[in-house]
Scaffold this active site. Structure first.
Site, PDB file in Angstrom:
ATOM      1  N   LEU A 521       0.823  -1.216   0.000  1.00 29.32           N
ATOM      2  CA  LEU A 521       0.000   0.000   0.000  1.00 29.32           C
ATOM      3  C   LEU A 521       0.849   1.254   0.000  1.00 29.32           C
ATOM      4  O   LEU A 521       0.445   2.293  -0.488  1.00 29.32           O
ATOM      5  CB  LEU A 521      -0.894   0.033   1.242  1.00 29.32           C
ATOM      6  CG  LEU A 521      -1.958  -1.043   1.349  1.00 29.32           C
ATOM      7  CD1 LEU A 521      -2.580  -1.018   2.731  1.00 29.32           C
ATOM      8  CD2 LEU A 521      -3.022  -0.840   0.294  1.00 29.32           C
ATOM      9  N   GLY A 522       2.024   1.164   0.566  1.00 27.02           N
ATOM     10  CA  GLY A 522       2.851   2.367   0.637  1.00 27.02           C
ATOM     11  C   GLY A 522       4.163   2.076   1.333  1.00 27.02           C
ATOM     12  O   GLY A 522       4.405   0.977   1.826  1.00 27.02           O
ATOM     13  N   GLY A 524       7.176   3.999   3.844  1.00 21.93           N
ATOM     14  CA  GLY A 524       7.447   5.182   4.659  1.00 21.93           C
ATOM     15  C   GLY A 524       8.738   5.044   5.422  1.00 21.93           C
ATOM     16  O   GLY A 524       9.467   4.060   5.259  1.00 21.93           O
ATOM     17  N   PHE A 526       9.287   4.404   8.428  1.00 27.41           N
ATOM     18  CA  PHE A 526       9.372   3.323   9.408  1.00 27.41           C
ATOM     19  C   PHE A 526       9.264   1.953   8.762  1.00 27.41           C
ATOM     20  O   PHE A 526       9.362   0.946   9.429  1.00 27.41           O
ATOM     21  CB  PHE A 526       8.264   3.469  10.447  1.00 27.41           C
ATOM     22  CG  PHE A 526       8.346   4.753  11.212  1.00 27.41           C
ATOM     23  CD1 PHE A 526       9.491   5.103  11.892  1.00 27.41           C
ATOM     24  CD2 PHE A 526       7.257   5.614  11.257  1.00 27.41           C
ATOM     25  CE1 PHE A 526       9.572   6.285  12.594  1.00 27.41           C
ATOM     26  CE2 PHE A 526       7.329   6.796  11.964  1.00 27.41           C
ATOM     27  CZ  PHE A 526       8.485   7.139  12.636  1.00 27.41           C
ATOM     28  N   GLY A 527       9.006   1.918   7.455  1.00 21.55           N
ATOM     29  CA  GLY A 527       8.879   0.633   6.798  1.00 21.55           C
ATOM     30  C   GLY A 527       7.766   0.649   5.775  1.00 21.55           C
ATOM     31  O   GLY A 527       7.232   1.705   5.443  1.00 21.55           O
ATOM     32  N   VAL A 529       3.997  -0.744   4.102  1.00 26.41           N
ATOM     33  CA  VAL A 529       2.660  -1.148   4.538  1.00 26.41           C
ATOM     34  C   VAL A 529       2.040  -2.053   3.480  1.00 26.41           C
ATOM     35  O   VAL A 529       2.096  -1.753   2.288  1.00 26.41           O
ATOM     36  CB  VAL A 529       1.763   0.090   4.748  1.00 26.41           C
ATOM     37  CG1 VAL A 529       0.427  -0.333   5.328  1.00 26.41           C
ATOM     38  CG2 VAL A 529       2.444   1.090   5.654  1.00 26.41           C
ATOM     39  N   ASP A 640       4.408  13.326  13.116  1.00 28.89           N
ATOM     40  CA  ASP A 640       4.386  13.209  11.657  1.00 28.89           C
ATOM     41  C   ASP A 640       2.944  13.216  11.168  1.00 28.89           C
ATOM     42  O   ASP A 640       2.545  12.377  10.372  1.00 28.89           O
ATOM     43  CB  ASP A 640       5.129  11.945  11.216  1.00 28.89           C
ATOM     44  CG  ASP A 640       5.495  11.997   9.736  1.00 28.89           C
ATOM     45  OD1 ASP A 640       5.385  13.086   9.142  1.00 28.89           O
ATOM     46  OD2 ASP A 640       5.868  10.954   9.179  1.00 28.89           O
TER      47      ASP A 640
END
Ligand SMILES: *[C@@H]1O[C@H](CO)[C@@H](O)[C@H](O)[C@H]1NC(C)=O
Ligand SMILES: *[C@@H]1O[C@H](CO)[C@@H](O)[C@H](O)[C@H]1NC(C)=O
Ligand SMILES: *[C@@H]1O[C@H](CO)[C@@H](O)[C@H](O)[C@H]1NC(C)=O
Ligand SMILES: *[C@@H]1O[C@H](CO)[C@@H](O)[C@H](O)[C@H]1NC(C)=O
Ligand SMILES: *[C@@H]1O[C@H](CO)[C@@H](O)[C@H](O)[C@H]1NC(C)=O
Ligand SMILES: *[C@@H]1O[C@H](CO)[C@@H](O)[C@H](O)[C@H]1NC(C)=O
Ligand SMILES: *[C@@H]1O[C@H](CO)[C@@H](O)[C@H](O)[C@H]1NC(C)=O
Ligand SMILES: *[C@@H]1O[C@H](CO)[C@@H](O)[C@H](O)[C@H]1NC(C)=O
Ligand SMILES: *[C@@H]1O[C@H](CO)[C@@H](O)[C@H](O)[C@H]1NC(C)=O
Ligand SMILES: *[C@@H]1O[C@H](CO)[C@@H](O)[C@H](O)[C@H]1NC(C)=O
Length: 832
Positions: A521-522, A524, A526-527, A529, A640
């Protein structure tokens, strides 16, 4: 030269302050009638040192006032003012006690500026400042409070201290009420008062001028009907007293070493403050007004307000319909609701409503000794009686409260609501025959109920078994994480008894198609998704944290438990986690409508997001953030917040995601690498982006950016305008100061928008993005401001008004992409 003169003047002023007989008066808590007085610069101090009485000037004012303040803390805080309406213009004031026991404040030529009052002549009066903050005048050797000649507690200003009474004395006529300061700089009477009204059942109301804006509801034996959160706790106890002599509300702090007070501030918020020594500041401990539904009579007659239905707050009570349905549907509720069927006195009945705040009872009738049946009969007999309820809800309920007017200011409560019986025509009672039939055969009913329950139980057990067996076919069932199982070093969470499902890696790999790119899905900071579907069909979102995180297993698990405790309808729900080797994953509920950025920045999608929906989203995000900042047990700073981190469920309810992530990751990483400012350009507050200083106010900044983006449909970063080089904030500010704020709004919503809501949103957005973090409101003020109709403070210039003032540094959370459009080149942010 000039600077030197000013310095000298300052020194002189300082000296005059210090030289005056401070030392003489400082140890004393008593003022003697015979020969003592206090001059400007002197003060008296209560015996324990908690309170001081003397002369002061409010911030940014040179007027002098005599007042009482908390003296033993780093921020002296005024709780009472004598000459509120009659400030002294210079330092020549003198406070004296006369031989008659009257306190007088004299100015430079000896005229009386303010004086106290005394109920009877005195012989040897003394004035004393008690450790409760009460300034009293008494006979020298008479310590009986009943005999005090005068006390400041009888003349409250804006602060209710422990032990003070708020209310009326029916015998002397004394009316102790609070009235706000005009502003932080001016203690004179402001617009807001909080006062007992004794027309019917005595009830306190908060007024703005003469207009009622809030009432906490009648006392029901345990609490005020409409202020379920105001309850006795470890901090304080309180009482409501109503007898032939007086009515009052008063509280007592349980622990006298804790500093806490209730204040009606100059913005009309009625709240409890608590001194936090660690931060050296007063914190709002509890706000009596909770949300929009606390706006007095928002839904008018026979309407009921439900804060969870925002923005369509109001609905008509059962048996009632909107007077003007079209207006009502447009959120214009002021005409209220009317009966579906007119009353016919003799045959009318009563509909029971549960979980509500009782309507305005200032014109009601009450009797403490009647029971509910007698109450009902009395109401039924009187054709003008519109409703009845128990007065005291303790011990199954007692007493009787009757209303004879149209019912206003009813709201639904999620906790601690009450019951009320509202008169309606017989035909509105519905279900009557069925109830009668069931009552005929009580045993029959019991048998049916038993059979029903038994079959339901069997069904549930069966389903559970099937479900369990099915689950076993793809990986093991999730274990339960209760703190850190391998080690005994941390047992804190175990005590809390919080359980969070621990999924195993195979289950998650199976659900996400082995983390296939198709399910991604995406991506970022932090990792990544992924979307996944568990064997039972539940859709999940899996956040696979990057392995680079240096966080240990212990910290991770405890962190996850912390996050799991945060529960709010505007936060994404954590379903569980998965830990295997150095793989760490968080499993969230899946949001079918993706994230907010998908809608607002996309031309075709943005059409489907009309203004009411956008306003609903703005309010939802505000509430979610307020919860993180203030209401959850641990304070969480998101760090964030951005459109990409606001997810939307199938009903377009906004849910903040990635909260707690900053906390769990950043703490360790920033100390290791100061260049890693987690966050996203365009949303970062100046003090955070430049100095790495973050606070709840940096989240408020991000929220402000988000609001302006939602209104305008444009990204702050990458905003481009032919006329100027400003970013979205600068553009909004420019339009706002030019008096054309409506120019900001995105074209798809021009049709559907409610101009006053749009203006308010832009205004609040600009308040949130002000350069200085102190100027920005906190989220509880934001929620109140969004929900109210009162005037708003004027915003100052926003931070990062142009993009150029941002010194770019590397960021773990952002990657840059150069993009050229029209004639301006912008470095566009790639959302995580
Ligand atoms: C201070 O007190 C002393 C004696 O207590 C007195 O002589 C003196 O005049 C006082 N000074 C002022 C400035 O009041
Ligand atoms: C007040 O003055 C009287 C008489 O001068 C004296 O006896 C008494 O101790 C004084 N009290 C205080 C508190 O100074
Ligand atoms: C003035 O007050 C002081 C202290 O309270 C006391 O000792 C003294 O006797 C008083 N003087 C007169 C004239 O009352
Ligand atoms: C005043 O502050 C001091 C130092 O912080 C403390 O020791 C003392 O207990 C405080 N007194 C009161 C009444 O809070
Ligand atoms: C005292 O001063 C005030 C203000 O300076 C003035 O209005 C008033 O008339 C004066 N009173 C006397 C008695 O001089
Ligand atoms: C003082 O008390 C008297 C009588 O009780 C009353 O008439 C007067 O208005 C009071 N003054 C003030 C300033 O409260
Ligand atoms: C108080 O009321 C006055 C008059 O209605 C109004 O001009 C003023 O802005 C109000 N002040 C506040 C703080 O609401
Ligand atoms: C009162 O509060 C203080 C400071 O928080 C604490 O140290 C003390 O134990 C408390 N006392 C009681 C009786 O709870
Ligand atoms: C009121 O109800 C009574 C009893 O049901 C009925 O006889 C009477 O006609 C009704 N009156 C009106 C005005 O509807
Ligand atoms: C209250 O109700 C009781 C019991 O019905 C009755 O005896 C009493 O007179 C009532 N009090 C008033 C003030 O009506």
């Amino acid at each position: 030269m000039e600077g030197f003169a000013i310095l000298l003047l300052l020194l002189l002023l300082l000296c005059s302050f210090v030289i005056s007989n401070l030392t003489v008066s400082i140890a004393v808590d008593t003022l003697n009638a015979t020969n003592q007085s206090i001059r400007d610069g002197e003060m008296i101090v209560s015996l324990g040192g908690r309170f001081e009485l003397g002369f002061f000037s409010p911030p940014s004012s040179t007027n002098r006032f005599v007042g009482i303040w908390y003296g033993n803390i780093s921020v002296p805080t005024v709780v009472w003012v004598a000459n509120r309406e009659a400030p002294l213009q210079d330092l020549s004031g003198v406070l004296k006690l006369t031989n008659q026991g009257i306190l007088v404040l004299l100015n430079h030529n000896g005229s009386t500026v303010w004086s106290s009052n005394s109920s009877r002549p005195a012989r040897r009066p003394v004035a004393q400042l008690l450790d409760s903050g009460n300034l009293i005048v008494k006979e020298e050797n008479d310590n009986n409070p009943e005999n005090f000649l005068w006390q400041s507690f009888d003349y409250p200003c804006d602060t209710l201290l422990s032990g003070m009474k708020l209310g009326r004395n029916f015998i002397t006529g004394l009316d102790r009420y609070l009235s706000s300061w005009k502003s932080l700089d001016d203690p004179s009477h402001g617009n807001f008062t909080y006062r007992y009204d004794i027309g019917g059942f005595p009830e306190s109301v908060l007024r703005d001028g003469s207009v009622v804006i809030f009432r906490p509801g009648p006392w029901n034996g345990l609490r005020f009907s409409g202020a379920p959160g105001l309850k006795q706790n470890h901090l304080f106890t309180f009482e409501f007293v109503l007898n032939e002599k007086e009515v009052y509300f008063s509280y007592k702090l349980r622990n006298s070493s804790i500093l806490s007070m209730m204040v009606l501030n100059s913005e009309g918020s009625w709240q409890r403050m608590k001194w936090i020594e660690e931060t050296r500041s007063w914190e709002v401990y509890f706000r009596v007004q909770m949300d929009n539904c606390d706006n007095y009579a928002l839904c008018s007659s026979y309407g009921s307000c439900n804060a969870n239905k925002a923005p369509q707050y109001c609905s008509c009570l059962k048996g009632f319909v909107p007077k003007f349905p079209e207006k009502w549907n447009n959120k214009l509720w002021s005409n209220g609701c009317v009966r579906k069927t007119p009353l016919n006195c003799s045959s009318d009945g009563f509909l029971k409503h549960s979980g509500v705040k009782l309507p305005d009872s200032r014109q009601s009738w009450f009797n403490y000794s009647m029971n509910l049946e007698e109450c009902k009969n009395l109401c039924k007999k009187d054709c003008s009686c519109t409703a009845y309820a128990n007065l005291d809800i303790r011990n199954g309920g007692s007493g009787c409260l009757l209303w004879f007017v149209d019912l206003v200011d009813i709201r639904e409560l999620t906790e601690n609501g009450q019951e009320i019986y509202i008169r309606v025509a017989a035909s509105e009672l519905g279900m009557k025959p069925v109830i009668l039939k069931l009552q005929q055969g009580k045993n029959e009913r019991r048998r049916i109920a038993f059979i029903c329950m038994f079959s339901i139980a069997v069904l549930i057990l069966g389903l559970a078994l099937v479900f369990y067996l099915w689950r076993m076919s793809c990986g093991k069932k999730p274990g339960l994480l209760t703190a850190v199982p391998e080690s005994s070093s941390n047992v804190k969470n175990q005590k809390e008894g919080l359980e969070l499902p621990l999924f195993d890696f195979a289950t998650i790999a199976c659900a996400t198609g082995n983390f296939s790119t198709a399910n991604k899905l995406g991506e970022g900071g932090f990792g990544s998704v992924y979307k996944g579907i568990l064997k039972d069909g539940q859709e999940i979102a899996v956040k696979r944290l990057s392995r680079s995180s240096s966080q240990g297993l212990h910290e991770f698990k405890n962190e996850v438990l912390h996050i799991a405790k945060l529960k709010h309808r505007n936060l994404v729900k954590l379903l569980g986690c998965c830990i295997q080797g150095d793989e760490k994953m968080l499993i969230y509920e899946f949001m079918s409508n993706k994230s907010l950025d998908f809608f607002i920045f996309d031309q075709s999608q943005s059409i489907s997001l009309d203004w009411p929906m956008r306003y609903h989203i703005i309010n939802g995000i505000a509430r979610g953030l307020l919860y993180l900042h203030q209401d959850s047990r641990q304070r969480i700073i998101h760090r964030d917040l951005k459109a990409g981190n606001v997810l939307l469920d199938h009903e377009m309810n906004p849910k903040i995601s990635d909260f707690g992530m900053a906390r769990s990751f950043e703490e360790k990483e920033t100390t290791a690498n100061t260049k890693n400012v987690v966050g996203t350009y365009g949303y970062m507050a100046p003090e955070y982006a430049i100095d790495g200083l973050y606070s709840i106010k940096s989240d408020v900044f991000s929220f402000g950016v988000l609001v302006l983006e939602i209104v305008s449909g444009k990204r702050n970063r990458g905003f481009c305008h032919p006329d100027h080089q400003l970013n979205l904030l600068g553009h909004a500010w420019r339009l706002f100061t030019a008096g054309e704020p409506m120019e900001l709004i995105s074209s798809p919503i021009r049709e559907t928008c409610n101009p006053s809501e749009v203006l308010r949103s832009i205004h609040v957005g600009l308040l949130c993005v002000q350069q200085s973090s102190e100027d920005r409101p906190n989220m509880s003020n934001v929620v109140l401001m969004l929900g109210s109709h009162g005037p708003l403070p004027q915003p100052k210039q926003p931070g990062f008004f142009t993009e150029r003032d941002l010194v770019e540094s590397s960021s773990s959370s952002t990657s840059h992409k150069l993009l050229s459009s029209n004639d301006c080149t912008i470095s566009q942010l790639e959302a995580r």
